[in-house]
Design a protein around this motif. Structure first.
Motif, short mmCIF file in Angstrom:
data_model
loop_
_atom_site.label_atom_id
_atom_site.label_comp_id
_atom_site.label_asym_id
_atom_site.label_seq_id
_atom_site.Cartn_x
_atom_site.Cartn_y
_atom_site.Cartn_z
N ILE A 67 -59.19 14.69 48.09
CA ILE A 67 -59.04 13.96 49.35
C ILE A 67 -60.07 12.84 49.37
O ILE A 67 -61.29 13.10 49.36
CB ILE A 67 -59.22 14.89 50.57
CG1 ILE A 67 -58.14 15.97 50.54
CG2 ILE A 67 -59.15 14.08 51.86
CD1 ILE A 67 -58.27 17.01 51.62
N PRO A 68 -59.61 11.58 49.35
CA PRO A 68 -60.57 10.47 49.31
C PRO A 68 -61.29 10.32 50.65
O PRO A 68 -60.72 10.52 51.71
CB PRO A 68 -59.68 9.26 49.01
CG PRO A 68 -58.31 9.64 49.40
CD PRO A 68 -58.23 11.13 49.32
N ARG A 69 -62.56 9.97 50.56
CA ARG A 69 -63.35 9.74 51.77
C ARG A 69 -63.14 8.32 52.30
O ARG A 69 -63.34 8.07 53.48
CB ARG A 69 -64.83 9.98 51.48
CG ARG A 69 -65.11 11.42 51.08
CD ARG A 69 -66.60 11.71 51.11
NE ARG A 69 -66.91 12.99 50.54
CZ ARG A 69 -66.81 14.13 51.20
NH1 ARG A 69 -66.38 14.12 52.43
NH2 ARG A 69 -67.13 15.27 50.62
N ASP A 70 -62.75 7.44 51.45
CA ASP A 70 -62.51 6.05 51.84
C ASP A 70 -61.13 5.94 52.50
O ASP A 70 -60.12 6.27 51.89
CB ASP A 70 -62.58 5.15 50.60
CG ASP A 70 -62.35 3.68 50.90
OD1 ASP A 70 -62.42 3.30 52.10
OD2 ASP A 70 -62.11 2.92 49.95
N PRO A 71 -61.06 5.50 53.75
CA PRO A 71 -59.77 5.42 54.45
C PRO A 71 -58.79 4.44 53.79
O PRO A 71 -57.58 4.65 53.83
CB PRO A 71 -60.12 4.98 55.87
CG PRO A 71 -61.52 4.51 55.83
CD PRO A 71 -62.17 5.09 54.62
N PHE A 74 -57.25 6.33 50.93
CA PHE A 74 -56.30 7.31 51.48
C PHE A 74 -55.00 6.62 51.91
O PHE A 74 -53.91 7.13 51.67
CB PHE A 74 -56.94 8.05 52.65
CG PHE A 74 -56.08 9.15 53.20
CD1 PHE A 74 -56.00 10.37 52.56
CD2 PHE A 74 -55.33 8.95 54.35
CE1 PHE A 74 -55.19 11.38 53.05
CE2 PHE A 74 -54.52 9.95 54.85
CZ PHE A 74 -54.46 11.17 54.19
#
Length: 158
Positions: A67-71, A74
């Motif tokens: 799950i990427p932290r960068d929106p 995502f």
């Protein structure tokens, strides 16, 4: 003296406007009138597909621990998953999970399943800003931009 009947003459000249390989008139399948799916069914398709896609996407990312932290990352992953889902499902099967549940399908202008190119165009057009609202102003034919630009239509199954 034996005479040939013109309807059975193998040497008869066939006019160019007639397809010599066409099926006889008695075995021609009659065209079926396609009934466009209503806006309510189309909205239900959207809700079911969004739920199925979102939960599967979230589950896969969770299992992979990716799950990427960068929106922004995502968002692009989400766009890619949506594009792949709709392109494969509609291009290969003519339906999505939502369409299966509501008894609808995607067809081209001839009533045949859409080709891979049409499915890709349909999927890409879903990302046009305000495209979901295009269905509200589509009139009697009930097509959104993703339908009209791809030459497709969502109809009730018969």
């Amino acid at each position: 003296e034996r005479r040939l009947n013109d309807s059975h003459n193998p040497y008869q000249v066939v006019p160019r406007s007639v397809d010599p390989y066409a099926a006889p008139a008695s075995s021609v399948v009659h065209e079926v009138e396609l009934e466009p799916a209503g806006r309510g069914l189309r909205f239900l398709n959207y809700l079911i597909d969004s739920l199925a896609l979102g939960s599967t996407f979230g589950f896969v990312l969770g299992v992979l621990g990716a799950i990427p932290r960068d929106p922004i990352a995502f968002m692009f992953l989400n766009i890619g998953a949506t594009f792949v889902y709709y392109t494969i499902m509609e291009g290969a099967f003519g339906v999505t999970l939502g369409k299966l549940a509501t008894g609808t399908r995607v067809v081209d202008e001839n009533g045949d399943p859409p080709g891979p190119g049409q499915a890709m165009i349909r999927s890409l057009c879903r990302f046009i800003p305000f495209e979901p609202f295009s269905l509200l102003f589509s009139g009697e034919r009930r097509t959104g931009w993703h339908d009209s630009l791809a030459g497709t239509l969502v109809v009730k199954k018969i």
